[in-house]
Design a protein around this motif. Structure first.
Motif, PDB file in Angstrom:
ATOM      1  N   GLU A 615       0.836  -1.208   0.000  1.00 20.78           N
ATOM      2  CA  GLU A 615       0.000   0.000   0.000  1.00 20.78           C
ATOM      3  C   GLU A 615       0.868   1.253   0.000  1.00 20.78           C
ATOM      4  O   GLU A 615       0.529   2.261  -0.623  1.00 20.78           O
ATOM      5  CB  GLU A 615      -0.933  -0.005   1.208  1.00 20.78           C
ATOM      6  N   ARG A 616       2.001   1.183   0.703  1.00 16.31           N
ATOM      7  CA  ARG A 616       2.904   2.335   0.723  1.00 16.31           C
ATOM      8  C   ARG A 616       3.402   2.638  -0.684  1.00 16.31           C
ATOM      9  O   ARG A 616       3.515   3.798  -1.083  1.00 16.31           O
ATOM     10  CB  ARG A 616       4.073   2.056   1.664  1.00 16.31           C
ATOM     11  N   MET A 617       3.697   1.600  -1.457  1.00 16.14           N
ATOM     12  CA  MET A 617       4.158   1.804  -2.826  1.00 16.14           C
ATOM     13  C   MET A 617       3.041   2.376  -3.699  1.00 16.14           C
ATOM     14  O   MET A 617       3.267   3.247  -4.526  1.00 16.14           O
ATOM     15  CB  MET A 617       4.648   0.479  -3.415  1.00 16.14           C
ATOM     16  N   VAL A 618       1.823   1.897  -3.472  1.00 15.12           N
ATOM     17  CA  VAL A 618       0.692   2.356  -4.282  1.00 15.12           C
ATOM     18  C   VAL A 618       0.401   3.832  -4.036  1.00 15.12           C
ATOM     19  O   VAL A 618       0.116   4.586  -4.966  1.00 15.12           O
ATOM     20  CB  VAL A 618      -0.562   1.506  -3.981  1.00 15.12           C
ATOM     21  N   SER A 628       3.745  -4.296 -11.139  1.00 14.42           N
ATOM     22  CA  SER A 628       4.185  -5.307 -10.177  1.00 14.42           C
ATOM     23  C   SER A 628       3.316  -5.293  -8.924  1.00 14.42           C
ATOM     24  O   SER A 628       3.160  -6.324  -8.250  1.00 14.42           O
ATOM     25  CB  SER A 628       5.647  -5.076  -9.799  1.00 14.42           C
ATOM     26  N   THR A 629       2.741  -4.143  -8.624  1.00 18.88           N
ATOM     27  CA  THR A 629       1.873  -4.038  -7.450  1.00 18.88           C
ATOM     28  C   THR A 629       0.662  -4.951  -7.598  1.00 18.88           C
ATOM     29  O   THR A 629       0.289  -5.677  -6.666  1.00 18.88           O
ATOM     30  CB  THR A 629       1.412  -2.579  -7.285  1.00 18.88           C
ATOM     31  N   LEU A 633      -0.133  -8.159  -5.286  1.00 17.53           N
ATOM     32  CA  LEU A 633      -1.365  -8.163  -4.500  1.00 17.53           C
ATOM     33  C   LEU A 633      -2.154  -9.443  -4.763  1.00 17.53           C
ATOM     34  O   LEU A 633      -2.714 -10.048  -3.828  1.00 17.53           O
ATOM     35  CB  LEU A 633      -2.210  -6.938  -4.836  1.00 17.53           C
ATOM     36  N   ALA A 634      -2.212  -9.888  -6.029  1.00 17.55           N
ATOM     37  CA  ALA A 634      -2.903 -11.141  -6.353  1.00 17.55           C
ATOM     38  C   ALA A 634      -2.251 -12.314  -5.629  1.00 17.55           C
ATOM     39  O   ALA A 634      -2.939 -13.230  -5.127  1.00 17.55           O
ATOM     40  CB  ALA A 634      -2.898 -11.369  -7.866  1.00 17.55           C
TER      41      ALA A 634
END
Length: 649
Positions: A615-618, A628-629, A633-634
């Protein structure tokens, strides 16, 4: 020199003040105090907009209205820029090309290109005026000779000496479009200061134009005012001029500023002062018929004191009749076109207000001795009529908000003098509420995305209130009698949160239409709130679709995190059961260890921390999120499903 401690010396000058604690061996800087003497103010159309002015005994100055989004700025001076011209200015930006800046220095006109770093001199007449008697100078330019960019054509420039000069090609060619618009009394055309301190600069001249403005409503309607009294107007682009000096105005006063009304054709305001002639009365006049008749708006009894000379007046472009006046001793406001005035000083020091601009619903001012000041968000003043003035609870229409992020200054959040990002929500409470105060943010479908609840009775006085010195907005939801302000940080929330502002911040809302709803003691009111995209992101290719995806993924991560935390709670509850077999306990401990990061010096982040890191990256910036996020996440979701199945078994 301090008579009790001669080692302590203060030396003051037009640029500021310097302090020595050791008898003059070393001195402090002038940069640690806001004492700049600014002659006038201009603004551009960037975001954040820049503020321009000329400072006495220093350079012209360009400063951002907000700090930029930077990783580190050790000194605010790094954000300043010197523009063209000199200490007297004026200086102003091109309205559509911010890299082009016009400046002047005592009648010498310049055009600066910040992209090339070159400044071109386009003087109206390159006569060296030093040592000349004013009557022998071809064009009587004074220190702050006014210039104007036509609001109808940015290639049309105006500059003024004792006549009006116009250029149709960015200053390359100048033409005279007026006769002498001053009183030009022969006995006043002498070298100033003689016979004691003869001035040789050629700029200290009387009988020169001091104010020049073109109507924003009518091309070719140009107003001019001189420093020896006369006011003129042309309605045919300079072919003919008419003297329209207000009747009853004593001669010789300086027409400091002219304000063509942004609402009415043929209407203008003039601010005149005569205190240099020992007349300290305020003189602000209004005409609605191109100067045929004038009405004095400052009789000394209607709010502006009889001994407060007036320097500038402006009419708010968003509300007709809302006026701001800058005087020798501070700021005043009128809600009824000058019939009544009241102090608008707030936390502004008592200082001469030299110029003002209303820009993007901010009031930007220059002062003689206290630098630039900005009063953010005038929208409440626009609504102070009708129900907004009634003695009842009221929620004001919020100003359009921009989705921006908090800038960083010196490795930490920006100084509190700068307004934080967010939407300012102003509300009036007739009395201190007795019940629960609730403020909700709803999306376009009417679904609450943020709810702030304040349990009453309210905090003791001084808790959660605006700082009287720095003007820092309160972070909590206040419930004082009178005006209150809450700043929504544009983030989604997790249902009910405290009014302390300590709840975990959610993802930023996507630009669009929202509603604000406030409720207390059986009363509620709703207003529309528009959230706009940061205009700087458009240049970077960021779209609304990118931000919608970013929000969707952030909310999905939070939902997966919630499920993981619920699973941990289930495990903890089951581990307390006495009926567990050793195998069951071992299996549950293993699942928990895969969900929650263990302690120790070098713990390996487990699933919940992996979700937080994702979430921090998003959410770290406004942009299209990395692919890649979504892939990771998947993977985390699949791992959680597997762990939940193990717990269920």
């Amino acid at each position: 020199i301090n008579p009790d401690n001669p080692e302590l010396i203060i030396q003051s000058n037009d640029g500021g003040a310097n302090v020595s604690l050791n008898g003059g061996r070393t001195w402090s800087t002038i940069y640690n105090q806001p004492t700049a003497e600014i002659y006038q103010v201009a603004v551009d159309n960037q975001y954040p907009y820049r503020v321009y002015g000329a400072q006495q005994d220093n350079t012209t100055l360009i400063v951002p209205s907000l700090p930029p989004m930077v990783d580190r700025v050790d000194d605010p001076v790094q954000l300043w820029m010197v523009g063209p011209g000199c200490e007297t200015g004026p200086i102003m930006p091109h309205p559509t090309r911010p890299s082009i800046i016009y400046g002047a220095c005592k009648g010498e006109f310049y055009r600066m290109n910040t992209e090339t770093g070159q400044t071109a001199s386009y003087w109206v007449h390159p006569q060296n005026r030093y040592g000349h008697n004013p009557r022998d100078i071809r064009y009587r330019f004074q220190r702050v000779s006014p210039m104007e960019i036509s609001p109808h054509n940015p290639r049309v420039l105006y500059h003024a000496s004792h006549v009006v000069h116009r250029s149709l090609d960015d200053g390359v060619t100048w033409q005279v479009i007026s006769p002498d618009l001053t009183a030009n009394e022969p006995d006043k055309q002498v070298i100033s200061g003689e016979p004691i301190t003869r001035d040789i600069t050629g700029e200290e001249v009387y009988s020169t134009i001091y104010a020049l403005r073109e109507s924003t409503l009518e091309p070719g309607v140009i107003w001019a005012g001189a420093n020896d009294g006369p006011v003129h107007v042309t309605r045919d682009n300079g072919r003919t001029w008419k003297k329209v000096t207000p009747a009853g105005l004593p001669p010789g006063g300086r027409v400091q500023n002219i304000e063509p009304s942004p609402h009415r054709r043929g209407s203008a305001y003039v601010a005149i002062y005569r205190y240099l002639l020992d007349d300290w009365k305020p003189y602000i006049y209004l005409t609605n018929d191109y100067g045929a008749t004038w009405r004095l708006l400052t009789d000394g009894t209607n709010g502006i004191p009889a001994d407060s000379p007036t320097r500038v007046v402006r009419e708010d472009p968003d509300r007709e009749g809302l006026l701001y006046a800058g005087t020798e001793f501070g700021l005043y406001v009128s809600f009824d076109q000058g019939a009544h005035w009241q102090s608008f000083q707030l936390n502004l020091p008592v200082t001469p207000v030299t110029d003002m601009r209303i820009h993007h619903q901010d009031l930007v001012i220059s002062t003689m001795g206290r630098g630039f000041w900005i009063l953010d968000n005038l929208t409440v003043l626009h609504q102070l009529r009708g129900p907004g003035l009634a003695a009842a609870n009221y929620l004001y229409q919020p100003r359009e908000a921009l989705r921006t992020r908090h800038p960083v200054m010196g490795g930490a959040p920006a100084e509190p003098d700068y307004p934080a990002p967010g939407a300012e929500i102003d509300y009036y409470l007739d009395q201190v509420p007795k019940g629960e105060l609730t403020l909700e943010i709803l999306d376009a479908a009417g679904k609450p995305i943020r709810q702030i609840v304040r349990q009453l009775p309210p905090e003791p006085p001084g808790q959660g209130m605006r700082s009287p010195v720095r003007g820092v907005p309160a972070t909590g939801l206040t419930a004082r009698r009178g005006m209150n302000r809450y700043r929504w940080d544009l983030r989604h929330g997790d249902g009910r949160s405290s009014g302390s502002g300590r709840s975990m911040p959610g993802p930023l809302a996507v630009p669009g239409i929202y509603s604000v709803r406030i409720a207390v003691d059986g009363w509620s009111m709703t207003q529309r709130l528009t959230l706009r995209l940061d205009p700087r992101l458009v240049k970077d290719g960021v779209t609304l679709a990118d931000l919608r995806e970013q929000l969707s993924v952030s909310l999905e991560i939070r939902e997966v995190t919630r499920k993981a935390q619920t699973l941990v709670a289930r495990i903890d509850g089951r581990l307390k059961s006495a009926s567990l077999t050793p195998t069951q306990k071992r299996d549950l401990d293993e699942v928990r260890a895969l969900l929650v990061t263990a302690g120790g010096a070098y713990p390996q982040p487990m699933l919940i921390d992996q979700l937080a890191n994702t979430e921090r990256m998003v959410g770290d910036a406004d942009r299209r999120i990395g692919r890649s996020t979504i892939e990771y996440l998947a993977q985390l979701k699949a791992e959680l499903v597997s762990l939940e199945a193990r717990v269920n078994r």
